[in-house]
Each structure stands twice: as structure tokens, then as C-alpha cells.
Design an enzyme around this catalytic site. Structure first.
Site, PDB file in Angstrom:
ATOM      1  CE  LYS A  20     -14.670  36.628 -16.488  1.00 29.58           C
ATOM      2  NZ  LYS A  20     -15.855  35.785 -16.400  1.00 29.58           N
ATOM      3  NE  ARG A  95     -11.421  32.726 -12.421  1.00 30.96           N
ATOM      4  CZ  ARG A  95     -11.671  32.850 -13.713  1.00 30.96           C
ATOM      5  NH1 ARG A  95     -10.968  33.678 -14.446  1.00 30.96           N
ATOM      6  NH2 ARG A  95     -12.621  32.155 -14.253  1.00 30.96           N
ATOM      7  NE  ARG A 141     -18.035  29.707 -23.105  1.00 24.41           N
ATOM      8  CZ  ARG A 141     -17.564  30.248 -22.001  1.00 24.41           C
ATOM      9  NH1 ARG A 141     -17.227  31.523 -21.981  1.00 24.41           N
ATOM     10  NH2 ARG A 141     -17.436  29.531 -20.920  1.00 24.41           N
ATOM     11  NE  ARG A 173     -14.181  27.885 -21.682  1.00 22.44           N
ATOM     12  CZ  ARG A 173     -14.135  29.019 -20.995  1.00 22.44           C
ATOM     13  NH1 ARG A 173     -14.072  30.177 -21.640  1.00 22.44           N
ATOM     14  NH2 ARG A 173     -14.156  29.021 -19.685  1.00 22.44           N
ATOM     15  NE  ARG A 184     -16.192  27.726 -15.916  1.00 23.10           N
ATOM     16  CZ  ARG A 184     -16.820  27.945 -17.066  1.00 23.10           C
ATOM     17  NH1 ARG A 184     -17.488  26.970 -17.641  1.00 23.10           N
ATOM     18  NH2 ARG A 184     -16.766  29.120 -17.636  1.00 23.10           N
TER      19      ARG A 184
HETATM   20  P1  AP5 Z   1     -18.051  35.029 -22.644  1.00 18.61           P
HETATM   21  O1  AP5 Z   1     -17.682  36.376 -23.151  1.00 18.61           O
HETATM   22  O2  AP5 Z   1     -17.309  33.850 -23.143  1.00 18.61           O
HETATM   23  O3  AP5 Z   1     -18.107  35.052 -21.020  1.00 18.61           O
HETATM   24  P2  AP5 Z   1     -16.932  35.094 -19.952  1.00 18.61           P
HETATM   25  O4  AP5 Z   1     -17.361  36.017 -18.860  1.00 18.61           O
HETATM   26  O5  AP5 Z   1     -15.623  35.361 -20.610  1.00 18.61           O
HETATM   27  O6  AP5 Z   1     -17.050  33.610 -19.421  1.00 18.61           O
HETATM   28  P3  AP5 Z   1     -15.946  32.520 -19.143  1.00 18.61           P
HETATM   29  O7  AP5 Z   1     -16.718  31.254 -18.954  1.00 18.61           O
HETATM   30  O8  AP5 Z   1     -14.871  32.515 -20.177  1.00 18.61           O
HETATM   31  O9  AP5 Z   1     -15.378  32.995 -17.800  1.00 18.61           O
HETATM   32  P4  AP5 Z   1     -14.645  32.148 -16.802  1.00 18.61           P
HETATM   33  O10 AP5 Z   1     -14.236  33.219 -15.868  1.00 18.61           O
HETATM   34  O11 AP5 Z   1     -15.385  31.018 -16.215  1.00 18.61           O
HETATM   35  O12 AP5 Z   1     -13.514  31.407 -17.662  1.00 18.61           O
HETATM   36  P5  AP5 Z   1     -11.976  31.692 -17.918  1.00 18.61           P
HETATM   37  O13 AP5 Z   1     -11.713  31.340 -19.319  1.00 18.61           O
HETATM   38  O14 AP5 Z   1     -11.566  33.025 -17.410  1.00 18.61           O
HETATM   39  O15 AP5 Z   1     -19.629  34.837 -22.921  1.00 18.61           O
HETATM   40  C1  AP5 Z   1     -20.304  33.663 -22.522  1.00 18.61           C
HETATM   41  C2  AP5 Z   1     -21.417  33.337 -23.539  1.00 18.61           C
HETATM   42  O16 AP5 Z   1     -22.399  34.369 -23.505  1.00 18.61           O
HETATM   43  C3  AP5 Z   1     -20.932  33.265 -24.995  1.00 18.61           C
HETATM   44  O17 AP5 Z   1     -21.643  32.246 -25.638  1.00 18.61           O
HETATM   45  C4  AP5 Z   1     -21.305  34.652 -25.585  1.00 18.61           C
HETATM   46  O18 AP5 Z   1     -21.580  34.558 -26.962  1.00 18.61           O
HETATM   47  C5  AP5 Z   1     -22.558  34.996 -24.777  1.00 18.61           C
HETATM   48  N1  AP5 Z   1     -22.698  36.435 -24.518  1.00 18.61           N
HETATM   49  C6  AP5 Z   1     -21.751  37.280 -24.038  1.00 18.61           C
HETATM   50  N2  AP5 Z   1     -22.264  38.513 -23.862  1.00 18.61           N
HETATM   51  C7  AP5 Z   1     -23.571  38.435 -24.233  1.00 18.61           C
HETATM   52  C8  AP5 Z   1     -24.642  39.393 -24.266  1.00 18.61           C
HETATM   53  N3  AP5 Z   1     -24.474  40.656 -23.860  1.00 18.61           N
HETATM   54  N4  AP5 Z   1     -25.855  38.965 -24.697  1.00 18.61           N
HETATM   55  C9  AP5 Z   1     -26.036  37.677 -25.089  1.00 18.61           C
HETATM   56  N5  AP5 Z   1     -25.069  36.734 -25.089  1.00 18.61           N
HETATM   57  C10 AP5 Z   1     -23.846  37.114 -24.651  1.00 18.61           C
HETATM   58  O19 AP5 Z   1     -11.298  30.606 -16.940  1.00 18.61           O
HETATM   59  C11 AP5 Z   1     -11.396  29.225 -17.173  1.00 18.61           C
HETATM   60  C12 AP5 Z   1     -10.660  28.468 -16.070  1.00 18.61           C
HETATM   61  O20 AP5 Z   1      -9.255  28.816 -16.077  1.00 18.61           O
HETATM   62  C13 AP5 Z   1     -11.122  28.754 -14.633  1.00 18.61           C
HETATM   63  O21 AP5 Z   1     -12.242  27.967 -14.272  1.00 18.61           O
HETATM   64  C14 AP5 Z   1      -9.859  28.409 -13.835  1.00 18.61           C
HETATM   65  O22 AP5 Z   1      -9.709  27.021 -13.678  1.00 18.61           O
HETATM   66  C15 AP5 Z   1      -8.746  28.914 -14.743  1.00 18.61           C
HETATM   67  N6  AP5 Z   1      -8.368  30.300 -14.472  1.00 18.61           N
HETATM   68  C16 AP5 Z   1      -8.485  31.355 -15.337  1.00 18.61           C
HETATM   69  N7  AP5 Z   1      -8.049  32.487 -14.774  1.00 18.61           N
HETATM   70  C17 AP5 Z   1      -7.639  32.151 -13.513  1.00 18.61           C
HETATM   71  C18 AP5 Z   1      -7.115  32.893 -12.434  1.00 18.61           C
HETATM   72  N8  AP5 Z   1      -6.910  34.226 -12.519  1.00 18.61           N
HETATM   73  N9  AP5 Z   1      -6.813  32.240 -11.293  1.00 18.61           N
HETATM   74  C19 AP5 Z   1      -7.008  30.901 -11.168  1.00 18.61           C
HETATM   75  N10 AP5 Z   1      -7.517  30.132 -12.162  1.00 18.61           N
HETATM   76  C20 AP5 Z   1      -7.829  30.752 -13.319  1.00 18.61           C
END
Ligand code: AP5
Length: 241
Positions: A20, A95, A141, A173, A184
Site C-alpha cells: 500500500k 481499517r 522491509r 520498523r 498485525r
Molecule cells: P509496503 O509498501 O511498505 O507495504 P504496506 O502495505 O504499506 O505495509 P505496511 O506494513 O506499512 O502496512 P500496515 O498496514 O501494517 O502498516 P501501517 O503503517 O499502515 O511494502 C512492504 C514491503 O514489500 C517493502 O519492503 C516493499 O519494498 C516490498 N514491496 C512492495 N511492493 C512490492 C512488489 N510489488 N514486489 C516486491 N516487493 C514489494 O500501520 C502501522 C500501525 O499503525 C498499525 O499496526 C496500527 O497500530 C496503526 N494504524 C495505522 N493506521 C491505523 C488505522 N487506520 N486505525 C488504527 N490503527 C492504525
């Protein structure tokens, strides 16, 4: 095609590690709209030790979701900023089913009512990725402090542990540890899958294959956005989206 001439509002859904953040950055850059990542905003608040960061920190460290109330308030504040007048890319929000309902009500009652009448409800894009691939993406990552994303297995930087763009040292991270990753993924299954159902029932969800290389996923997403924009534009004589 020049993405900068068009207005666009997009929501990215998908499991942790689905890509994402990677895609949201590229799409936001292409359409010249802000990338709003609730995860990035929360991590920034935790790093700065703000009141919001202190309230969110424990849940994030356990891999649990931060409360709806806190996150919705944060998003309302962000969407009130003037740079969203051409649209936005939401990454990591909504979410929970509650957040999804809140967002629709907020957009209809407060956002579109005021200066953003030219935007319609966001296009919702679900990035789908195989479970084993997700684990490699999360454990491999690395991110730079400015937000550029790498993967030691799949998208390595040119020099080990150093960002290609700004030369900063790459970091792991806090929530990319195996025990937290499990939490998660469980939170996603339980709390975020219903969000996809919510949009599916409203006919607003489009899924893309996230297992492909990054540029191929981006190309699919751009096609979806352009198709949806033409469909909306066809019903709007002004041609505005
Ligand atoms: P990346 O693009 O970083 O993936 P992502 O989907 O953004 O994964 P996240 O782990 O950031 O999502 P998340 O939802 O757990 O975390 P968030 O920060 O939102 O890609 C991942 C890896 O794959 C990278 O190494 C990249 O290089 C590689 N990659 C990507 N695409 C690729 C491809 N096509 N081919 C090969 N490699 C690829 O949330 C973190 C925390 O914040 C949550 O756990 C929660 O505690 C809190 N939080 C955030 N939002 C909310 C909400 N709305 N409500 C409540 N709590 C929240």
C-alpha cells in the site's frame, strides 16, 4: 497521459506488507495529490513524543490497531488542510468498519459540502498478495527516515542499508518483528477484512494483483483509476471528476 491534470481520490486497502505504502507514494506523485498514510502520521507522532504518539505507541508496538476515535480525529484534521483540494491518496485508512462508515459520512457531510464539490467518493483499491510473499515483504522491509521503502530480498538498495535517494541509513520498523507481524496480520483478518466487504457491498471495491513487480502493480492501479474516472466523467457534462 498527464496525471497532474486530473483530480483523484483513492483509498488503498490490503494486508500489512501488501504494498500500500509503495503504491500510494507512486500514485500520489503521479496525480500530484497528497499521500495520507495513517501509519506514517502515527509513527511520526510516536517519534516526536506528542500526546497522540504517547496514546498510540503501546497499541502499535503490540501490532494492534489504535482506537477509532483517535485515528478518525487525526484524519479529519488532515483532510481539513488545503492541499487536498485536488484529491488525496489514503493509505492504511479506513481499517475498521466503523472508520469506513465514519469516512463516508465525513466526506458527504463536511468535505463535499464545502470546497471539494468536484471530487466524488474515493475509488477503493484492494491490493491482493499471497500470504508467504507477505512474510518476505515484511521481514525484509527497510525504510529510510524520509519514508523511501526497500526490501533486502525483493527491492534492495544499491548500497547495503543506505537509501538510494538521500543517502540516509535504512532502518527496520519496530513493528516488523516476527511476533508483532503475526499480531498485525491477525488484526487485519479480524478488523480490516470487513472494510473490504463494506466497499464490495457498495460496489466500490476493485482488486488488483499485488504479487507482480512494483511497476506492473502501478500500471494496473492507473488503469483502474482512469477507467473509474472516465465512468464518472461520462455522467458529468463538465468532465470534472
Ligand atoms: P509496503 O509498501 O511498505 O507495504 P504496506 O502495505 O504499506 O505495509 P505496511 O506494513 O506499512 O502496512 P500496515 O498496514 O501494517 O502498516 P501501517 O503503517 O499502515 O511494502 C512492504 C514491503 O514489500 C517493502 O519492503 C516493499 O519494498 C516490498 N514491496 C512492495 N511492493 C512490492 C512488489 N510489488 N514486489 C516486491 N516487493 C514489494 O500501520 C502501522 C500501525 O499503525 C498499525 O499496526 C496500527 O497500530 C496503526 N494504524 C495505522 N493506521 C491505523 C488505522 N487506520 N486505525 C488504527 N490503527 C492504525
Amino acid at each position: 497521459m498527464d496525471g497532474s491534470l486530473r483530480k483523484v481520490a483513492v483509498i488503498f486497502l490490503g494486508s500489512p506488507g501488501a504494498g500500500k505504502g509503495t503504491q500510494a507514494k507512486l500514485i500520489a506523485e503521479y496525480y500530484k495529490v497528497p499521500h495520507i498514510s495513517t501509519g506514517d502520521i502515527l509513527r511520526d507522532n510516536v517519534a516526536r513524543g506528542t500526546e497522540l504518539g504517547l496514546l498510540a505507541k503501546a497499541a502499535m508496538e503490540r501490532g494492534e490497531l489504535v482506537s477509532d476515535e483517535l485515528v478518525c480525529g487525526m484524519v479529519a484534521g488532515r483532510l481539513a488542510q488545503p492541499d487536498v483540494n485536488r484529491g488525496f491518496v489514503l493509505d492504511g485508512f479506513p481499517r475498521t468498519a466503523m472508520q469506513a462508515g465514519w469516512l463516508d459520512a465525513f466526506l458527504e457531510d463536511e468535505f463535499f459540502d464545502k470546497t471539494h464539490v468536484h471530487l466524488s467518493l474515493p475509488i477503493v483499491i484492494q491490493i491482493e498478495v499471497d500470504y508467504n510473499q507477505l512474510l518476505r515483504r515484511l521481514t525484509g522491509r527497510r525504510t529510510c527516515p524520509a519514508g523511501h521503502i526497500y526490501n533486502i530480498y525483493l527491492q534492495p538498495p544499491r548500497v547495503d542499508e543506505v537509501c538510494d535517494v538521500d543517502g540516509l541509513k535504512l532502518m527496520i520498523r519496530n513493528d516488523d518483528r516476527e511476533d508483532v507481524i503475526r499480531e498485525r496480520l491477525a488484526a487485519y483478518e479480524l478488523q480490516t477484512k470487513p472494510v473490504a466487504d463494506y466497499y464490495w457491498e457498495k460496489g466500490r471495491l476493485v482488486a488488483v494483483n499485488g504479487d507482480l513487480p512494483v511497476p506492473d502493480v502501478t500500471a494496473q492501479i492507473c488503469r483502474v483509476i482512469e477507467q473509474q474516472k472516465s465512468a464518472v466523467g461520462a455522467g458529468d457534462p463538465s468532465g470534472n471528476y
